[in-house]
Design an enzyme around this catalytic site. Sequence first.
Site: not given
Ligand code: XIL
Length: 375
Positions: A164, A280
């Site tokens: 990101e 994701e």
């Molecule tokens: C999220 C997790 O799922 C949560 O448990 C945590 O509290 C915050 O992070 N983008 C990403 C991930 O790259 O690392 C994130 O994961 C969700 C959004």
Amino acid sequence: MITRRDYLKQASLAAGCLAVSGVRAFAAEQEQQISGKGSLKEHGHKRGIMAGCAVGARQLHDEAFQRLIAEQYNLVVSENSMKFGPLSPKPGEYNWTDADALVDFAEKHKMKVRGHNFVWHAQLPMWFKGTATKDNAKKIMVDHINTVAGRYKGKIQAWDVVNEAIEVKDGMPDGLRKSPWYELIGPEYLDIAYRTARHADPKAKLTYNDYSIEDDSEDNAKKRAATLALLKRFKSNGTPIDALGIQSHIHAGTGETYGKGMRELISRAQALGLEVYLTEFDVNDDGVADDDFAARDRAVAAVYTDYLNIALESKAVKAVLTWGVSDKDTWLNGMREHREKRANRRQRPLPFDNDLKPTAPFFAIRDAFDKAPHR
Ligand code: XIL
């Protein structure tokens, strides 16, 4: 298409008039169809696509969960335990328990592991803010990458080196996010991170991972352009980069559309010689007006289908991972927006329900794998 939920409804209605043993035999047959040759990983494997999921540290202690993920997936990524904050309680100190547990589990079950992530603006260690300065931030980053990449050297299929890094709205040159790394080190933090990672684990595919870069909106188009420009710069600078991760946190019921933008993103990444992973995947259903489970599941599954059919047209896309496995544990229920607007309605974004039974998205993923060209 009959989902397992529809099937169970039909089966329980039929149970009234059919011999119970006959229904049980039919149920057993349906169960079988989702394991073995019916699993996500087998359907993906036939097309050369890896099927993966994010795993939370707590879930990995549950035996039913372990059985399910070993049966369904050939790739895992840690939901939190490989991030800088969760790993490092004090400067230079690391707690490997949860990250090691996932890597050991994957080894035991012959699954591959994605590493997520080295450099991100979020989930930094508690100590970072009071400790990192313009003078030492580069060393902190390089030492961190060397430590983590070194520990798992040779065991990671791909690392999200930087997560990101683009946020056009921050108004910085090249659309870079005004992250602590950017502010402390400058834009060259990206190149330094990738070079360090390549050196520390030469076999891992080095990935750049981001969200909101693939839909047809104007905002996504701007972020997509900045992301592609960054990847192109990496290539022309000789910065090592092997893959683009499209996070794929998407929504049902909001009117966002996928087609032209996603095709452009994937084909340009491919033209730069990169692999593409959907890293994701989940579908937020807060925007679906209907409260009825069946209607929400249909809406969510339809989004999975549309999105995957377009993404998987391209042979550059080599892996599909959902962010979680069971609706019970989805991170989406913890998001502020959700808690403010939909606190009483839990999300249903993932391929398995609270009881680890397959849901409409499970069948949508499998069907999309079947439809995809071989890679
Ligand atoms: C999220 C997790 O799922 C949560 O448990 C945590 O509290 C915050 O992070 N983008 C990403 C991930 O790259 O690392 C994130 O994961 C969700 C959004």
